[in-house]
Design a protein around this motif. Structure first.
Motif, mmCIF file in Angstrom:
data_model
loop_
_atom_site.group_PDB
_atom_site.id
_atom_site.type_symbol
_atom_site.label_atom_id
_atom_site.label_comp_id
_atom_site.label_asym_id
_atom_site.label_seq_id
_atom_site.Cartn_x
_atom_site.Cartn_y
_atom_site.Cartn_z
ATOM 1 N N PRO A 123 0.812 -1.212 0.000
ATOM 2 C CA PRO A 123 0.000 0.000 0.000
ATOM 3 C C PRO A 123 0.849 1.267 0.000
ATOM 4 O O PRO A 123 0.307 2.380 0.061
ATOM 5 N N SER A 124 2.169 1.131 -0.071
ATOM 6 C CA SER A 124 3.059 2.291 -0.043
ATOM 7 C C SER A 124 2.751 3.229 -1.204
ATOM 8 O O SER A 124 2.610 2.791 -2.355
ATOM 9 N N SER A 226 3.410 -6.648 2.555
ATOM 10 C CA SER A 226 3.104 -5.762 3.671
ATOM 11 C C SER A 226 2.608 -6.595 4.860
ATOM 12 O O SER A 226 3.296 -7.496 5.301
ATOM 13 N N ASN A 227 1.410 -6.327 5.363
ATOM 14 C CA ASN A 227 0.988 -6.903 6.640
ATOM 15 C C ASN A 227 0.515 -8.353 6.551
ATOM 16 O O ASN A 227 -0.132 -8.760 5.586
ATOM 17 N N PRO A 290 -8.224 -4.748 -2.672
ATOM 18 C CA PRO A 290 -7.406 -5.045 -3.861
ATOM 19 C C PRO A 290 -5.955 -5.413 -3.548
ATOM 20 O O PRO A 290 -5.235 -5.871 -4.439
ATOM 21 N N LEU A 291 -5.537 -5.230 -2.313
ATOM 22 C CA LEU A 291 -4.151 -5.510 -1.938
ATOM 23 C C LEU A 291 -3.933 -6.965 -1.520
ATOM 24 O O LEU A 291 -2.810 -7.362 -1.223
ATOM 25 N N LEU A 292 -4.995 -7.763 -1.496
ATOM 26 C CA LEU A 292 -4.930 -9.090 -0.887
ATOM 27 C C LEU A 292 -4.329 -10.184 -1.774
ATOM 28 O O LEU A 292 -4.307 -11.343 -1.368
ATOM 29 N N SER A 293 -3.858 -9.826 -2.960
ATOM 30 C CA SER A 293 -3.263 -10.848 -3.822
ATOM 31 C C SER A 293 -2.286 -10.205 -4.790
ATOM 32 O O SER A 293 -2.217 -8.980 -4.914
#
Length: 343
Positions: A123-124, A226-227, A290-293
């Motif tokens: 997410p940066s 990321s997390n 949208p960041l989950l893959s």
């Protein structure tokens, strides 16, 4: 007669207890939990609750963690490094932490490992107001950007600038803490800030009433993990079933929260006085989905990791100077805990 009945009842209770403990020869503390019971477990977040954390609260509310045999307590964190260290010293059973912080702490000897990263696209981003005149990366030249020295978005910023063709010496960096960065951008003392687009951006937009534009690292071809979930290495070795259940429950909770964003965010109501307003939480969670893959894990359950993405992450963080050497993914990631599809 009453005394005899009480004594008999007590004897029956004692007998039952002995049976559960292995006829008196076992350790009751290590006996398997009775069917339908749940094992208490704590999860320390990376920060105070914000939209990204909605799946955990929703999973507790909807009984997803209980279904997997976990009585989950969620605790706020004060930064990923502190979360990693708390899990390393077994002050918490599980942690939710930024992968760069996890890797650097493992290299320092903290006894944790990743059991699966969930935010797999970074997410940066450089975050600016849409009316700032900064419409694309090249417009950063001659501007002042707030950063936080030592964190992954800041240390990888030179790589981002190189990818977008902006000389690093043409951008002034002002080092501030998380709250200071937002305050500086809101007051106009800086032209923008570097941070997580799904976190600070929605808060700034809400407080200012102005649209925020995101110059995402991933849009420039720069990506790293990321997390995600972490556990102490002893927990991984001694309580593998609990770790697998936690991974499975978290994956199922993320799937459910992605399908029901409003309900997921509503589950956070009243859980922490420092949480943003509901509309900000919803915006944050919707930007998280949208960041989950990545391309390597599309259509897989949340938390499914690909070794190639781990390798890319390690290489990128080594190039940025966060890691001294590029080690194998197995040094940081316990790959045996891939999430199982929800039943």
């Amino acid at each position: 007669m009453i005394f005899s009945r009480r004594r008999a009842t007590a004897a029956l209770a004692c007998t039952a207890a002995l049976v559960l403990a292995g006829c008196g020869g076992g350790d009751a503390e290590n006996a398997p939990a009775a069917e339908g019971s749940a094992t208490p477990a704590t999860l320390m977040l990376n920060w105070y609750p914000y939209g990204e954390h909605a799946p955990f609260y929703y999973g507790v509310q909807e009984g997803i963690f209980a279904k997997h045999g976990i009585d989950l307590t969620i605790d706020a964190g004060q930064g990923s490094t502190k979360t990693v260290q708390a899990v390393g010293s077994q002050q918490a059973d599980f942690g939710w932490a930024d992968t760069p912080a996890v890797l650097t702490n493992i290299d320092k000897g903290v006894k944790v490992k990743s059991t699966g990263v969930f935010l797999q696209t970074t997410p940066s981003a450089v975050q600016v107001f849409a009316d700032s005149g900064i419409n694309e990366p090249k417009d950063l030249a001659g501007r002042t950007i707030a950063v936080s020295a030592g964190d992954a978005p800041t240390t990888t910023f030179p790589i981002y600038l190189d990818k977008v063709g902006v000389p690093a010496d043409q951008v002034t960096q002002q080092s501030l803490d998380a709250a200071g960065k937002m305050s500086a951008m809101l007051s106009g003392r800086v032209d923008g800030l570097i941070g997580f687009a799904h976190d600070q951006g929605p808060t700034i937009a809400n407080k200012s009433g102005r649209e925020v534009r995101y110059l995402k690292y991933s849009d420039a071809g720069l990506n790293f993990y990321s997390n995600g979930l972490i556990a102490n290495t002893e927990t991984i070795g001694d309580k593998a079933d609990l770790v697998q259940s936690m991974v499975d429950a978290t994956s199922e909770a993320f799937t459910a929260a992605a399908a029901n964003p409003e309900a997921a965010v509503q589950a956070m109501a009243g859980k922490d006085p420092q949480m943003p307003p509901q509309e900000v939480l919803l915006n944050q969670w919707q930007q998280t989905i949208p960041l989950l893959s990545t391309a390597a894990t599309t259509n897989q359950p949340p938390g499914t990791n690909a070794e190639e993405d781990w390798t890319t992450t390690i290489t990128t963080l080594t190039d940025a100077g966060l890691l001294k050497t590029a080690k194998a993914p197995a040094e940081y990631w316990e790959s045996s805990f891939a999430p199982k599809p929800a039943q």
